[in-house]
Scaffold this active site. Structure first.
Site, PDB file in Angstrom:
ATOM      1  N   GLY A 370       0.794  -1.216   0.000  1.00  0.00           N
ATOM      2  CA  GLY A 370       0.000   0.000   0.000  1.00  0.00           C
ATOM      3  C   GLY A 370       0.824   1.262   0.000  1.00  0.00           C
ATOM      4  O   GLY A 370       0.332   2.326  -0.361  1.00  0.00           O
ATOM      5  N   PHE A 371       2.111   1.182   0.383  1.00  0.00           N
ATOM      6  CA  PHE A 371       2.937   2.383   0.467  1.00  0.00           C
ATOM      7  C   PHE A 371       3.956   2.478  -0.653  1.00  0.00           C
ATOM      8  O   PHE A 371       4.762   3.388  -0.663  1.00  0.00           O
ATOM      9  CB  PHE A 371       3.661   2.433   1.812  1.00  0.00           C
ATOM     10  CG  PHE A 371       2.740   2.700   2.955  1.00  0.00           C
ATOM     11  CD1 PHE A 371       2.026   3.880   3.026  1.00  0.00           C
ATOM     12  CD2 PHE A 371       2.569   1.758   3.946  1.00  0.00           C
ATOM     13  CE1 PHE A 371       1.173   4.119   4.084  1.00  0.00           C
ATOM     14  CE2 PHE A 371       1.717   2.005   5.005  1.00  0.00           C
ATOM     15  CZ  PHE A 371       1.014   3.185   5.072  1.00  0.00           C
ATOM     16  N   GLY A 372       3.966   1.545  -1.589  1.00  0.00           N
ATOM     17  CA  GLY A 372       4.893   1.697  -2.690  1.00  0.00           C
ATOM     18  C   GLY A 372       5.420   0.373  -3.206  1.00  0.00           C
ATOM     19  O   GLY A 372       5.050  -0.704  -2.740  1.00  0.00           O
ATOM     20  N   ASP A 485       5.364   0.404  11.910  1.00  0.00           N
ATOM     21  CA  ASP A 485       4.918  -0.609  10.948  1.00  0.00           C
ATOM     22  C   ASP A 485       5.706  -1.907  11.124  1.00  0.00           C
ATOM     23  O   ASP A 485       6.239  -2.463  10.165  1.00  0.00           O
ATOM     24  CB  ASP A 485       5.072  -0.083   9.517  1.00  0.00           C
ATOM     25  CG  ASP A 485       4.121  -0.781   8.538  1.00  0.00           C
ATOM     26  OD1 ASP A 485       3.171  -1.431   9.006  1.00  0.00           O
ATOM     27  OD2 ASP A 485       4.323  -0.660   7.326  1.00  0.00           O
TER      28      ASP A 485
END
Length: 683
Positions: A370-372, A485
């Site tokens: 989701g972040f890259g 995270d």
């Protein structure tokens, strides 16, 4: 007719020869009592080399080359007597002789005085080669198990170019005296005393000279450093009053040790002199070999004379290639604002990253989320293997602060953290550059029926490694770092399957003793602490909650939340709690473990996972307590005394699998007590 000597005369000659031979041997032995040697270069040296150490064609001793995670050793081949070898004196009580040594060295980093790998050490050791020693921060001297042992009998003077917080280093450019450990007895920033103190940069690539002198009567070690063109300063840089009689044995080996890490560094010795009971002979600096040339070669006279003609030709060629240059500039254009000039050493050129990843080809893709997306690459000049993460950043708000934190995180140094090397910004994208971990992320060894699984010993080692990394982030660095995270997909495995916590794209920093600021709630569903969604504050307790989910994930081989049919979710922490409630806790383990596991350790991890998953942050242990529990220094609290009971939390559909923003409309069920609140949130 042969001439024969009378028998009495033959006997007399034999006796004379024996006496003469004995006298010569005695004279040689007497000379060996105060041994000395000198090397003005190493063209015909008989040193004992191991690891990647080598002699160059022009007589340099090159301890390390362009290879990562390696060791280089060079020792004088014969043992040196450091004590009176009288049979009436024991090794422990014998007095160490005075000794003196001087050498010229040069350290050259691929990043030229900006960023370095690890350093070099003059060492006195009981054996050549230092078997079992590790590279990187251990400098080829020690390893994790023998660090600090008095039985090492190792004396060293380190020229250290990395600040290792685990060894309490004062900075990344210092000289230290080490005894049986890399926690220096005394250290000081590199430099020398003239009319005033002058700082020196060890990784400047320039040759420098070191003098190490031990006074056996005063029991004092002096270390002096200076550029090669400066006479020996009157005042030493370091002076340590310490009797070395308990450290050095009767006979020892002398030499040099060095190692490489992620950044490639070449360590050179140009000359070396040593003497017992006296002053080491001065090196003949004019005879020392030349270091390799750095930078472009000097222009010849022909080029100097013909330069105007060449310039005209280049101008004409440039005019014809204007269109091509403009197109390439557009292709590799990147954002650069004035405030980023301070971060020059940490900023990568987009062109270099583009070439490294072969144009961000799908073949180089390591993973996405989701972040890259993350790509594997090799930097074109240094040949360092890297991982490049591309993150969208259309919003410019807060970018200056975010980049400042990224640069700060790049200064973290710990063996259980993936090194963040730098960043790049271009057209709405932020690119983060990390060390490449050859064995990829931990989650691929846990899920989807992997071809290779980790045994329990390896999993327990990864768990302890991640715990140590989080402890360093929370308590041992100059600021508090909240990762935000922690999960199996963000734990990467190096070449030896050691766990390293990576992906600091969501990390936040604040000073010790201050309260964290409210921020956006981001993270991964199943790892988010319930209080984080209410307060918006990233705290160390929130990281502990995520670590609890990670513990259960590794032990059970299941994700914190798994989709089930029909329209139900399996909540891992509830599942483990049910096994514990029935007295069958070990049945929650990953089936891939089979019967090859340590029951006590597995039970400890499962219970610790439940404890870290407590919805009340005050009931969770700190990471220091977690490490103490995993190391068996502190007993795990008796979970039954907490009065555990599973209680639920209602979920709403439509959450992003990675970035989740919570609101009061989620419908948390409020537990009636702290005991009931365990395992009630963030799942």
């Amino acid at each position: 007719m042969a001439f024969k000597l009378p028998i009495p005369l033959v006997s007399l000659l034999t006796i004379i020869i024996i006496i003469t031979t004995s006298s010569a041997a005695t004279a040689a032995a007497a000379q060996d009592k105060n041994p000395s040697f000198i090397y003005n270069g190493f063209r015909s040296a008989n040193l004992s080399l191991d690891g990647i150490a080598q002699f160059t064609s022009n007589g340099l001793l090159k301890l390390t080359n362009e290879t990562k995670q390696q060791i280089g050793h060079a020792f004088y081949p014969e043992p040196i007597p450091f004590k009176n070898n009288n049979s009436n004196s024991s090794t422990a009580n014998g007095t160490v002789f005075s000794f003196s040594t001087t050498f010229v060295f040069s350290i050259r980093s691929e990043f030229q005085s900006i960023l370095s790998g690890h350093g070099i050490a003059f060492v006195i050791a009981p054996t050549r080669g230092l078997p079992g020693a590790r590279p990187s921060q251990y400098l080829g001297l020690f390893n994790e198990s023998n660090l600090g042992n008095e039985t090492n009998h190792v004396f060293a003077v380190e020229l250290d170019t990395i600040e290792s917080h685990e060894f309490f280093d004062i900075n990344d450019n210092h000289v230290g005296i080490d005894i049986n450990s890399l926690k220096s007895e005394i250290s000081y920033p590199a430099g020398y005393y003239g009319d005033h103190f002058v700082n020196l940069t060890l990784i400047s690539g320039r040759p420098m000279q070191v003098w190490v002198e031990y006074d056996g009567l005063e029991k004092r070690t002096d270390v002096t450093l200076a550029p090669i063109n400066i006479p020996k300063p009157r005042l030493p840089l370091l002076s340590l009053s310490r009797d070395l009689s308990s450290v050095l044995n009767d006979a020892m080996y002398v030499g040099f040790s060095s190692s490489t890490g992620s950044v490639l560094v070449s360590h050179y010795i140009l000359g070396w002199s040593f003497k017992i009971n006296g002053q080491a002979q001065e090196l003949n600096l004019s005879q020392l070999p030349k270091l390799p040339r750095v930078g472009p070669k000097k222009r010849s006279k022909f080029l100097t004379i013909g330069l105007p003609v060449i310039c005209v030709s280049l101008i004409l060629a440039a005019v014809s290639g204007v269109v091509y240059v403009i197109r390439r500039k557009r292709k590799f254009a990147e954002e650069l604002e004035d405030w980023e000039l301070d971060y020059g050493p940490h900023r990568f050129r987009y062109k270099d990253l583009y070439i490294a990843t072969k144009g961000f080809r799908e073949k180089e893709l390591l993973g996405s989320g989701g972040f890259g997306r993350v790509y594997r690459g090799t930097l074109p000049k240094s040949k360092i293997e890297i991982a490049v993460k591309k993150i969208s950043h259309e919003s410019r708000q807060g970018m200056k602060e975010f980049v400042a934190e990224i640069v700060s995180i790049g200064r973290l140094r710990h063996r259980n953290l993936v090194q963040l090397l730098g960043y790049c910004r271009r057209k709405g994208e932020l690119l983060l550059v990390y060390d490449y971990m050859p064995n990829g992320s931990l989650d691929k060894y846990l899920y989807n029926q992997p071809k290779v699984t980790l045994n329990w010993r390896q999993r327990y080692g990864v768990i302890k490694g991640v715990a140590l990394g989080l402890l360093y982030l929370h308590e041992e660095w100059e600021q508090v770092v909240i990762h935000r995270d922690v999960k199996a997909s963000n734990v990467l495995l190096d070449g030896e399957l050691n766990g390293r916590l990576g992906d600091f794209g969501l990390a936040r920093l604040y000073d010790h003793g201050t309260d964290p600021q409210t921020t956006h709630v981001v993270g991964t569903l199943g790892y988010l602490a319930p209080e984080h969604s209410r307060t918006g504050k990233a705290t160390t307790s929130a990281d502990v909650f995520s670590f609890g989910a990670f513990l259960l994930e590794v032990a059970c081989g299941r994700r914190p939340i798994e989709r089930q049919e029909p329209e139900e979710n399996l909540i891992l922490v509830d599942c483990v709690f049910d096994f514990w409630n029935r007295g069958e806790l070990l049945e929650a383990r990953d089936p891939n473990l089979g019967t090859e596991y340590v029951a006590e350790e597995l039970e400890l991890v499962l219970k610790l996972g439940l404890l870290c998953s407590h919805s009340d942050p005050t009931a969770r242990p700190s990471m220091r307590q977690v490490v103490q529990i995993l190391e068996r220094d502190v007993a795990l609290p008796v979970i039954s005394a907490l009065g555990l009971s599973a209680s639920g939390i209602t979920y709403q559909e439509g959450f992003d699998d990675f970035a989740v923003s919570y609101s009061s409309s989620m419908g948390f069920t409020r537990p009636s007590s702290v005991a009931e609140s365990l395992l009630s949130g963030g799942r």
